[in-house]
Design a protein around this motif. Structure first.
Motif, PDB file in Angstrom:
ATOM      1  N   TYR A  99     -22.949  11.305  77.181  1.00 52.03           N
ATOM      2  CA  TYR A  99     -20.905  10.648  76.956  1.00 52.03           C
ATOM      3  C   TYR A  99     -19.508  10.743  78.013  1.00 52.03           C
ATOM      4  CZ  TYR A  99     -17.840   8.121  73.829  1.00 52.03           C
ATOM      5  OH  TYR A  99     -16.443   7.104  74.177  1.00 52.03           O
ATOM      6  N   TRP A 100     -19.586   9.721  77.761  1.00 53.09           N
ATOM      7  CA  TRP A 100     -17.980   9.947  78.783  1.00 53.09           C
ATOM      8  C   TRP A 100     -16.666   8.930  78.530  1.00 53.09           C
ATOM      9  CZ3 TRP A 100     -15.997   8.922  84.072  1.00 53.09           C
ATOM     10  CH2 TRP A 100     -16.091   7.707  84.571  1.00 53.09           C
ATOM     11  N   GLU A 101     -15.836   9.969  78.464  1.00 59.40           N
ATOM     12  CA  GLU A 101     -14.851   8.472  78.698  1.00 59.40           C
ATOM     13  C   GLU A 101     -13.358   9.037  80.168  1.00 59.40           C
ATOM     14  OE1 GLU A 101     -12.373   8.813  74.434  1.00 59.40           O
ATOM     15  OE2 GLU A 101     -14.327   8.231  73.085  1.00 59.40           O
ATOM     16  N   ILE A 102     -12.907   7.697  79.550  1.00 63.47           N
ATOM     17  CA  ILE A 102     -11.677   8.422  81.167  1.00 63.47           C
ATOM     18  C   ILE A 102     -10.664   7.362  80.738  1.00 63.47           C
ATOM     19  CG2 ILE A 102     -12.907   7.357  82.583  1.00 63.47           C
ATOM     20  CD1 ILE A 102     -11.912   8.598  84.512  1.00 63.47           C
ATOM     21  N   ALA A 103      -9.244   8.036  81.038  1.00 62.71           N
ATOM     22  CA  ALA A 103      -8.586   6.697  80.891  1.00 62.71           C
ATOM     23  C   ALA A 103      -6.856   7.606  81.336  1.00 62.71           C
ATOM     24  CB  ALA A 103      -8.006   7.383  79.037  1.00 62.71           C
ATOM     25  N   ARG A 104      -6.619   6.951  81.648  1.00 61.60           N
ATOM     26  CA  ARG A 104      -5.343   6.255  82.778  1.00 61.60           C
ATOM     27  C   ARG A 104      -4.298   5.796  82.018  1.00 61.60           C
ATOM     28  NH1 ARG A 104      -2.926   9.675  87.088  1.00 61.60           N
ATOM     29  NH2 ARG A 104      -1.022   8.164  87.571  1.00 61.60           N
ATOM     30  N   SER A 105      -3.432   6.987  82.197  1.00 63.81           N
ATOM     31  CA  SER A 105      -1.487   6.474  81.316  1.00 63.81           C
ATOM     32  C   SER A 105      -1.239   5.988  82.144  1.00 63.81           C
ATOM     33  CB  SER A 105      -1.803   7.109  80.435  1.00 63.81           C
ATOM     34  OG  SER A 105      -0.266   7.095  79.930  1.00 63.81           O
ATOM     35  N   LEU A 106      -0.301   5.134  82.789  1.00 67.32           N
ATOM     36  CA  LEU A 106       0.644   4.757  83.721  1.00 67.32           C
ATOM     37  C   LEU A 106       2.021   4.627  83.201  1.00 67.32           C
ATOM     38  CD1 LEU A 106      -1.443   1.381  85.254  1.00 67.32           C
ATOM     39  CD2 LEU A 106      -1.263   3.834  86.172  1.00 67.32           C
ATOM     40  N   ASN A 107       2.461   5.440  84.241  1.00 61.89           N
ATOM     41  CA  ASN A 107       3.828   5.074  83.430  1.00 61.89           C
ATOM     42  C   ASN A 107       5.322   5.615  85.353  1.00 61.89           C
ATOM     43  OD1 ASN A 107       6.791   6.175  82.633  1.00 61.89           O
ATOM     44  ND2 ASN A 107       6.501   7.375  80.913  1.00 61.89           N
ATOM     45  N   PHE A 108       5.710   4.654  85.459  1.00 61.14           N
ATOM     46  CA  PHE A 108       6.592   5.134  86.363  1.00 61.14           C
ATOM     47  C   PHE A 108       7.874   4.486  86.280  1.00 61.14           C
ATOM     48  CE2 PHE A 108       2.628   3.377  88.646  1.00 61.14           C
ATOM     49  CZ  PHE A 108       2.705   1.730  88.449  1.00 61.14           C
ATOM     50  N   TRP A 109       8.605   4.631  84.792  1.00 64.17           N
ATOM     51  CA  TRP A 109      10.140   4.966  84.420  1.00 64.17           C
ATOM     52  C   TRP A 109      10.271   6.005  83.721  1.00 64.17           C
ATOM     53  CZ3 TRP A 109       5.804   1.818  83.421  1.00 64.17           C
ATOM     54  CH2 TRP A 109       4.961   1.534  82.199  1.00 64.17           C
ATOM     55  N   LYS A 110       9.771   7.174  84.408  1.00 58.72           N
ATOM     56  CA  LYS A 110      10.392   8.576  83.774  1.00 58.72           C
ATOM     57  C   LYS A 110      11.483   8.994  83.768  1.00 58.72           C
ATOM     58  CE  LYS A 110       5.360  10.769  84.514  1.00 58.72           C
ATOM     59  NZ  LYS A 110       4.414  11.849  84.736  1.00 58.72           N
ATOM     60  N   GLU A 111      12.129   8.037  84.029  1.00 61.04           N
ATOM     61  CA  GLU A 111      14.022   8.197  84.210  1.00 61.04           C
ATOM     62  C   GLU A 111      14.606   7.209  83.703  1.00 61.04           C
ATOM     63  OE1 GLU A 111      14.744  11.130  85.643  1.00 61.04           O
ATOM     64  OE2 GLU A 111      12.602  11.539  86.327  1.00 61.04           O
ATOM     65  N   SER A 112      14.029   6.387  83.004  1.00 59.02           N
ATOM     66  CA  SER A 112      14.552   5.701  81.633  1.00 59.02           C
ATOM     67  C   SER A 112      14.219   6.176  80.307  1.00 59.02           C
ATOM     68  CB  SER A 112      13.956   4.657  81.908  1.00 59.02           C
ATOM     69  OG  SER A 112      12.290   4.878  81.370  1.00 59.02           O
ATOM     70  N   LYS A 113      15.834   4.966  79.643  1.00 60.74           N
ATOM     71  CA  LYS A 113      14.966   5.327  77.868  1.00 60.74           C
ATOM     72  C   LYS A 113      13.361   5.570  77.290  1.00 60.74           C
ATOM     73  CE  LYS A 113      19.810   4.393  77.268  1.00 60.74           C
ATOM     74  NZ  LYS A 113      20.809   3.049  76.130  1.00 60.74           N
ATOM     75  N   ALA A 114      12.497   4.441  78.646  1.00 58.62           N
ATOM     76  CA  ALA A 114      11.482   4.166  77.815  1.00 58.62           C
ATOM     77  C   ALA A 114      10.268   5.115  78.547  1.00 58.62           C
ATOM     78  CB  ALA A 114      11.121   2.700  78.263  1.00 58.62           C
ATOM     79  N   LYS A 115      10.678   6.593  78.776  1.00 60.12           N
ATOM     80  CA  LYS A 115       9.954   7.206  79.638  1.00 60.12           C
ATOM     81  C   LYS A 115       8.558   7.996  78.684  1.00 60.12           C
ATOM     82  CE  LYS A 115      13.035  11.081  78.108  1.00 60.12           C
ATOM     83  NZ  LYS A 115      11.502  11.835  76.773  1.00 60.12           N
ATOM     84  N   ASP A 116       8.644   7.762  77.530  1.00 63.69           N
ATOM     85  CA  ASP A 116       7.871   8.252  77.262  1.00 63.69           C
ATOM     86  C   ASP A 116       6.449   7.500  76.229  1.00 63.69           C
ATOM     87  OD1 ASP A 116       8.987  11.210  76.394  1.00 63.69           O
ATOM     88  OD2 ASP A 116      10.095  10.411  75.083  1.00 63.69           O
ATOM     89  N   LEU A 117       6.631   6.262  76.652  1.00 64.14           N
ATOM     90  CA  LEU A 117       5.689   4.748  76.830  1.00 64.14           C
ATOM     91  C   LEU A 117       5.563   5.013  77.687  1.00 64.14           C
ATOM     92  CD1 LEU A 117       5.571   3.031  74.546  1.00 64.14           C
ATOM     93  CD2 LEU A 117       6.385   1.253  75.767  1.00 64.14           C
ATOM     94  N   GLY A 118       3.728   4.362  77.346  1.00 61.08           N
ATOM     95  CA  GLY A 118       3.033   4.103  78.418  1.00 61.08           C
ATOM     96  C   GLY A 118       1.816   2.997  78.775  1.00 61.08           C
ATOM     97  N   ILE A 119       1.380   2.688  79.787  1.00 59.88           N
ATOM     98  CA  ILE A 119       0.628   1.557  79.954  1.00 59.88           C
ATOM     99  C   ILE A 119      -1.120   2.191  79.459  1.00 59.88           C
ATOM    100  CG2 ILE A 119      -0.954  -0.659  80.790  1.00 59.88           C
ATOM    101  CD1 ILE A 119       2.115  -0.954  81.621  1.00 59.88           C
ATOM    102  N   HIS A 120      -2.121   2.312  78.682  1.00 58.42           N
ATOM    103  CA  HIS A 120      -3.373   2.667  78.827  1.00 58.42           C
ATOM    104  C   HIS A 120      -4.665   2.082  78.610  1.00 58.42           C
ATOM    105  CE1 HIS A 120      -5.228   6.350  76.887  1.00 58.42           C
ATOM    106  NE2 HIS A 120      -6.115   5.361  77.306  1.00 58.42           N
ATOM    107  N   ILE A 121      -4.830   2.508  80.078  1.00 60.59           N
ATOM    108  CA  ILE A 121      -6.953   2.002  80.027  1.00 60.59           C
ATOM    109  C   ILE A 121      -7.755   3.220  80.532  1.00 60.59           C
ATOM    110  CG2 ILE A 121      -7.801   0.662  81.915  1.00 60.59           C
ATOM    111  CD1 ILE A 121      -4.943   0.348  83.234  1.00 60.59           C
ATOM    112  N   GLU A 122      -8.675   2.280  79.559  1.00 56.35           N
ATOM    113  CA  GLU A 122      -9.897   3.198  79.274  1.00 56.35           C
ATOM    114  C   GLU A 122     -11.359   2.978  79.300  1.00 56.35           C
ATOM    115  OE1 GLU A 122     -10.803   5.512  75.531  1.00 56.35           O
ATOM    116  OE2 GLU A 122      -8.669   5.870  75.351  1.00 56.35           O
ATOM    117  N   TYR A 123     -11.856   3.929  79.098  1.00 58.58           N
ATOM    118  CA  TYR A 123     -13.372   3.217  79.359  1.00 58.58           C
ATOM    119  C   TYR A 123     -13.857   4.094  78.782  1.00 58.58           C
ATOM    120  CZ  TYR A 123     -18.693   3.326  81.281  1.00 58.58           C
ATOM    121  OH  TYR A 123     -19.979   3.179  81.108  1.00 58.58           O
ATOM    122  N   ASN A 124     -14.988   3.532  77.422  1.00 61.25           N
ATOM    123  CA  ASN A 124     -16.048   4.933  77.192  1.00 61.25           C
ATOM    124  C   ASN A 124     -17.628   3.974  77.402  1.00 61.25           C
ATOM    125  OD1 ASN A 124     -13.800   5.505  76.229  1.00 61.25           O
ATOM    126  ND2 ASN A 124     -13.676   4.546  74.041  1.00 61.25           N
TER     127      ASN A 124
END
Length: 293
Positions: A99-124
């Motif tokens: 079994y495997w899982e792979i996930a990618r969190s996208l965050n292009f706005w690390k200098e903004s106020k929303a720096k801790d919020l990301g877009i999450h894409i995952e496969y299981n």
């Protein structure tokens, strides 16, 4: 000729993009490890896909970069003894599940106020097999794709980290399950009524100020339409179920005492409800971990 030139140009651009991704990824710190567990299991709660007395190996990697982070793990389960009364359904001398899982969190706005919020894409996904007399029966873990948001929390020194994820979950063939009508006819049952998954991940290093003691793990909760029929050749009406699974781990860097901080000993307890079987399950494990520092 023009089409050929366009194809070459496109391939060159793809190559440049891939090179840029590799350079960007190489700028981040890699947190990778290999784990090896012995699973004691439970005769009362372990079921077909959660066999007692097994070994499990895990390869895990977390890699942050300028665009977010990548995480994956790969599990393999191994039989202990084909003639064991507790593990009698395991195939001979081989791994019986992967079994495997792979996930990618996208965050292009690390200098903004929303720096801790990301877009999450995952496969299981995964597969396995079980021994039944002279035959080996295979089964699949249906492909699952998840997309949503994640929120990353941490202490100033990053020793304590917490991630909250809320995602839409699509499970392949989840809309192709069959239910029985009162008239005796078969009809296709609608898919998942709650196509969402909530995930909470944590890691606490130097727990209670004890150097080398780490408490980590995850909690997954999602909805899925499940068929718990004992005979797979006889379809029954699948019903909507809430599934819970959590695997807290406690590790201690025993190697720090002989100049080898990579080596850890520890334990994991697998808690679940309606996961690979109806009802509650608790499987304790003991293991070793090697950190690639």
């Amino acid at each position: 000729m023009q089409r050929k030139l366009n194809l070459i140009t496109m391939l060159k651009r793809i190559g440049l993009v891939l090179c840029a991704i590799m350079v960007t990824v190489s700028m981040g710190a890699v947190d990778a490890n290999v784990q090896f567990f012995y699973d004691f299991g439970s005769l009362k709660t372990a079921c077909a896909n959660q066999r007692p007395e097994r070994f499990t190996s895990t390869v895990e990697l977390f890699h942050p970069d300028q665009w977010g982070n990548t995480y994956f793990f790969v599990d393999f389960d191994y039989s202990v003894d084909h003639f064991s009364k507790r593990a009698k359904n395991d195939p001979r001398h081989c791994a019986f599940g992967g079994y495997w899982e792979i996930a990618r969190s996208l965050n292009f706005w690390k200098e903004s106020k929303a720096k801790d919020l990301g877009i999450h894409i995952e496969y299981n996904g995964g597969l396995g097999n079980s021994y039944n007399g002279p035959a080996v029966n295979g089964y699949g873990i249906n492909n699952a794709v998840l997309i949503g948001l994640d929120y990353f929390l941490h202490t100033p020194n990053y020793k304590n980290t917490f991630t909250i994820e809320l995602m839409f979950k699509y499970i392949a063939d989840d809309y192709n399950m069959w239910g029985r009508l009162r008239q005796g006819e078969w009809t296709q049952v609608k898919g998942n009524d709650i196509p969402l998954q909530f995930t909470f991940i944590w890691s606490c290093k130097d727990l209670f100020k004890a150097k080398g003691l780490t408490f980590s793990g995850f909690i997954d909760v999602w909805g899925q339409r499940i068929d718990y029929g004992k005979d797979p050749s006889i379809p029954v009406s699948p019903y909507q179920s809430v599934i819970f699974i959590s695997e807290p781990q406690l590790w201690y860097s025993v190697g720090q005492w002989f100049k080898c901080p990579n080596l850890c000993i520890g334990t994991e307890v697998e808690f679940s409800y309606n996961f690979t079987g109806k009802g509650f399950m608790c499987n304790p494990c003991v293991g070793l971990k090697w950190d690639f520092l």
